[in-house]
Design a protein around this motif. Structure first.
Motif, mmCIF file in Angstrom:
data_model
loop_
_atom_site.group_PDB
_atom_site.id
_atom_site.type_symbol
_atom_site.label_atom_id
_atom_site.label_comp_id
_atom_site.label_asym_id
_atom_site.label_seq_id
_atom_site.Cartn_x
_atom_site.Cartn_y
_atom_site.Cartn_z
ATOM 1 N N SER A 102 0.857 -1.188 0.000
ATOM 2 C CA SER A 102 0.000 0.000 0.000
ATOM 3 C C SER A 102 0.891 1.235 0.000
ATOM 4 C CB SER A 102 -0.928 0.011 1.216
ATOM 5 O OG SER A 102 -0.178 0.047 2.414
ATOM 6 N N GLY A 103 0.266 2.393 -0.269
ATOM 7 C CA GLY A 103 1.045 3.614 -0.367
ATOM 8 C C GLY A 103 1.512 3.844 -1.789
ATOM 9 N N THR A 104 2.679 4.444 -1.954
ATOM 10 C CA THR A 104 3.190 4.753 -3.287
ATOM 11 C C THR A 104 4.444 3.974 -3.662
ATOM 12 O OG1 THR A 104 4.438 6.623 -2.391
ATOM 13 C CG2 THR A 104 2.226 7.080 -3.255
ATOM 14 N N SER A 105 5.043 3.249 -2.730
ATOM 15 C CA SER A 105 6.225 2.451 -3.064
ATOM 16 C C SER A 105 6.478 1.434 -1.967
ATOM 17 C CB SER A 105 7.460 3.335 -3.253
ATOM 18 O OG SER A 105 7.792 3.980 -2.036
ATOM 19 N N GLY A 106 7.286 0.433 -2.280
ATOM 20 C CA GLY A 106 7.619 -0.595 -1.302
ATOM 21 C C GLY A 106 8.336 -1.747 -1.962
ATOM 22 N N ASN A 107 8.394 -2.867 -1.250
ATOM 23 C CA ASN A 107 9.037 -4.079 -1.741
ATOM 24 C C ASN A 107 8.105 -5.258 -1.534
ATOM 25 O OD1 ASN A 107 11.973 -3.183 -2.332
ATOM 26 N ND2 ASN A 107 11.598 -2.390 -0.270
ATOM 27 N N PHE A 108 8.223 -6.241 -2.402
ATOM 28 C CA PHE A 108 7.364 -7.420 -2.278
ATOM 29 C C PHE A 108 7.628 -8.159 -0.968
ATOM 30 C CE2 PHE A 108 6.659 -8.160 -7.122
ATOM 31 C CZ PHE A 108 5.806 -7.078 -7.145
ATOM 32 N N VAL A 109 8.904 -8.349 -0.632
ATOM 33 C CA VAL A 109 9.264 -9.113 0.570
ATOM 34 C C VAL A 109 10.396 -8.393 1.288
ATOM 35 C CG1 VAL A 109 10.038 -11.327 1.482
ATOM 36 C CG2 VAL A 109 8.648 -11.271 -0.593
ATOM 37 N N GLY A 148 4.113 -0.368 -11.167
ATOM 38 C CA GLY A 148 5.116 -1.212 -11.794
ATOM 39 C C GLY A 148 6.108 -1.760 -10.802
ATOM 40 N N SER A 149 6.741 -2.824 -11.193
ATOM 41 C CA SER A 149 7.879 -3.354 -10.453
ATOM 42 C C SER A 149 8.998 -3.580 -11.471
ATOM 43 C CB SER A 149 7.517 -4.671 -9.756
ATOM 44 O OG SER A 149 8.653 -5.224 -9.116
ATOM 45 N N PRO A 150 10.081 -2.838 -11.336
ATOM 46 C CA PRO A 150 10.416 -1.880 -10.278
ATOM 47 C C PRO A 150 9.711 -0.536 -10.414
ATOM 48 C CG PRO A 150 12.169 -1.921 -11.904
ATOM 49 C CD PRO A 150 11.189 -2.985 -12.316
ATOM 50 N N GLY A 151 9.034 -0.271 -11.534
ATOM 51 C CA GLY A 151 8.365 1.005 -11.774
ATOM 52 C C GLY A 151 8.574 1.413 -13.219
ATOM 53 N N VAL A 152 7.595 2.101 -13.783
ATOM 54 C CA VAL A 152 7.684 2.486 -15.187
ATOM 55 C C VAL A 152 8.928 3.350 -15.411
ATOM 56 C CG1 VAL A 152 6.554 3.732 -17.056
ATOM 57 C CG2 VAL A 152 5.199 2.344 -15.490
ATOM 58 N N GLY A 153 9.765 2.939 -16.364
ATOM 59 C CA GLY A 153 10.991 3.669 -16.667
ATOM 60 C C GLY A 153 12.082 3.506 -15.633
ATOM 61 N N ALA A 154 11.919 2.569 -14.684
ATOM 62 C CA ALA A 154 12.898 2.420 -13.587
ATOM 63 C C ALA A 154 13.868 1.267 -13.811
ATOM 64 C CB ALA A 154 12.158 2.234 -12.268
ATOM 65 N N PHE A 182 10.542 -6.948 -15.493
ATOM 66 C CA PHE A 182 9.785 -5.757 -15.116
ATOM 67 C C PHE A 182 8.328 -5.989 -15.473
ATOM 68 C CE2 PHE A 182 10.871 -4.688 -19.538
ATOM 69 C CZ PHE A 182 9.659 -4.224 -20.034
ATOM 70 N N VAL A 183 7.438 -5.319 -14.743
ATOM 71 C CA VAL A 183 6.001 -5.414 -15.002
ATOM 72 C C VAL A 183 5.396 -4.021 -14.877
ATOM 73 C CG1 VAL A 183 5.536 -6.020 -12.584
ATOM 74 C CG2 VAL A 183 3.831 -6.505 -14.332
ATOM 75 N N ASN A 184 4.512 -3.671 -15.813
ATOM 76 C CA ASN A 184 3.815 -2.386 -15.797
ATOM 77 C C ASN A 184 2.309 -2.628 -15.869
ATOM 78 O OD1 ASN A 184 6.340 -1.124 -16.037
ATOM 79 N ND2 ASN A 184 6.209 -1.059 -18.275
ATOM 80 N N VAL A 185 1.548 -1.852 -15.114
ATOM 81 C CA VAL A 185 0.083 -1.893 -15.180
ATOM 82 C C VAL A 185 -0.419 -0.458 -15.238
ATOM 83 C CG1 VAL A 185 -2.054 -2.624 -14.077
ATOM 84 C CG2 VAL A 185 0.002 -4.036 -13.846
ATOM 85 N N PHE A 186 -1.242 -0.143 -16.252
ATOM 86 C CA PHE A 186 -1.768 1.211 -16.423
ATOM 87 C C PHE A 186 -3.267 1.238 -16.119
ATOM 88 C CE2 PHE A 186 2.125 1.240 -18.762
ATOM 89 C CZ PHE A 186 2.613 2.526 -18.626
ATOM 90 N N SER A 236 6.405 0.535 -7.366
ATOM 91 C CA SER A 236 6.051 1.935 -7.139
ATOM 92 C C SER A 236 4.770 2.274 -7.883
ATOM 93 C CB SER A 236 7.179 2.866 -7.594
ATOM 94 O OG SER A 236 7.404 2.726 -8.984
ATOM 95 N N LEU A 237 4.018 3.213 -7.325
ATOM 96 C CA LEU A 237 2.808 3.743 -7.940
ATOM 97 C C LEU A 237 3.126 5.153 -8.412
ATOM 98 C CD1 LEU A 237 -0.287 3.329 -8.466
ATOM 99 C CD2 LEU A 237 -0.662 4.477 -6.286
ATOM 100 N N ASN A 238 2.973 5.387 -9.715
ATOM 101 C CA ASN A 238 3.322 6.674 -10.306
ATOM 102 C C ASN A 238 2.092 7.329 -10.915
ATOM 103 O OD1 ASN A 238 6.311 6.408 -10.005
ATOM 104 N ND2 ASN A 238 5.964 4.660 -11.359
ATOM 105 N N PHE A 239 2.214 8.611 -11.200
ATOM 106 C CA PHE A 239 1.109 9.346 -11.813
ATOM 107 C C PHE A 239 1.655 10.094 -13.024
ATOM 108 C CE2 PHE A 239 0.608 9.113 -7.201
ATOM 109 C CZ PHE A 239 -0.479 8.258 -7.159
ATOM 110 N N ILE A 240 1.533 9.454 -14.172
ATOM 111 C CA ILE A 240 2.019 10.019 -15.424
ATOM 112 C C ILE A 240 0.833 10.126 -16.367
ATOM 113 C CG2 ILE A 240 3.596 9.732 -17.368
ATOM 114 C CD1 ILE A 240 5.378 8.052 -15.556
ATOM 115 N N ALA A 241 0.434 11.336 -16.724
ATOM 116 C CA ALA A 241 -0.717 11.535 -17.600
ATOM 117 C C ALA A 241 -0.503 10.805 -18.932
ATOM 118 C CB ALA A 241 -0.921 13.031 -17.847
ATOM 119 N N PRO A 242 -1.574 10.195 -19.494
ATOM 120 C CA PRO A 242 -2.958 10.262 -19.021
ATOM 121 C C PRO A 242 -3.329 9.113 -18.088
ATOM 122 C CG PRO A 242 -2.905 9.245 -21.173
ATOM 123 C CD PRO A 242 -1.478 9.572 -20.825
ATOM 124 N N PHE A 243 -2.339 8.299 -17.652
ATOM 125 C CA PHE A 243 -2.671 7.135 -16.832
ATOM 126 C C PHE A 243 -1.933 7.174 -15.498
ATOM 127 C CE2 PHE A 243 -2.635 5.419 -21.267
ATOM 128 C CZ PHE A 243 -4.003 5.303 -21.417
#
Length: 216
Positions: A33-40, A59-65, A151-155, A48-55
């Motif tokens: 929960s929140g905006t970032s963390g680790n699985f274990v 992602g893990s590790p995060g979009v563009g990370a 890496f994994v991304n979800v929009f 991380s949870l990011n806010f990049i318009a329009p979505f």
């Protein structure tokens, strides 16, 4: 077939039922929960949870990370995720992800990619609900082993930062290209079916003896 043989056959049916119902590898559960963390723990696979318009995107590790390493002991063939507190997962981004060449950005869409990072390295994405998604390897060669990068991304649809974001997930450690596989039959139906066939066979044998015509 006598009664003892019938009981022995029933025992075989029970044994086979137990073998079919027994679990294989255990899946690895995680949440955040929140905006970032680790699985274990404190130094495992980051998300991380990011806010990049329009979505909004997760992602893990995060979009563009870049990439992160898979750390679990058992190899993985899939990843399930259920989100809460964000907009619905964007179906159009899944279409892009399922035809991409493992691009770790908004241009790559919702996707999962592991080594090798090309069109053969992605797991197909399945939208299983408005806020749930499953990624699955489509052949056994797409296995993700301990120490390999991914890496994994979800929009998501929408652009408002959520205040109560959370998610649950699990690594799938058995090969199952369909995220909703047919359940293994329970023990009792198998026992009933097996004993029913044995009883039918016994009845037919008795009937054949009664109706047989003696030789001249």
């Amino acid at each position: 077939m006598n009664g003892k043989a019938l009981l022995s056959a029933g025992a075989v049916v029970i044994g086979l039922s137990g073998a079919l119902a027994s679990p294989a590898n255990a899946d690895y559960m995680f949440s955040g929960s929140g905006t970032s963390g680790n699985f274990v723990g404190d130094a495992a696979e980051p998300w991380s949870l990011n806010f990049i318009a329009p979505f909004d995107n997760w992602g893990s590790p995060g979009v563009g990370a870049g990439l992160t390493s898979y750390l679990e002991a058992d190899s993985a063939f899939g990843l399930d995720l259920v989100f809460s507190g964000v907009g619905a997962i964007d179906p159009a981004s899944i279409t892009i992800g399922n035809s991409s060449a493992c691009v770790g950005s908004g241009g790559g869409g919702t996707t999962f990619c592991g080594e090798p990072f090309d069109s053969t390295g992605f797991w197909e994405a399945f939208l299983t609900g408005p806020d749930s998604i499953s990624f699955r390897a489509q052949n056994v060669s797409q296995i993700l082993d301990q120490g390999e990068d991914y890496f994994v991304n979800v929009f998501f649809t929408g652009s408002t930062s959520p205040t109560d974001f959370s998610f649950e997930g699990k690594w799938i450690t058995d090969f199952s290209p369909d995220p909703t596989p047919t359940p293994v039959p329970g023990i009792l139906p198998l026992i009933a079916a097996g004993l029913g066939l044995l009883q039918l066979s016994l009845w037919r044998r008795k009937r054949s003896k009664v109706t047989a015509v003696p030789a001249a």
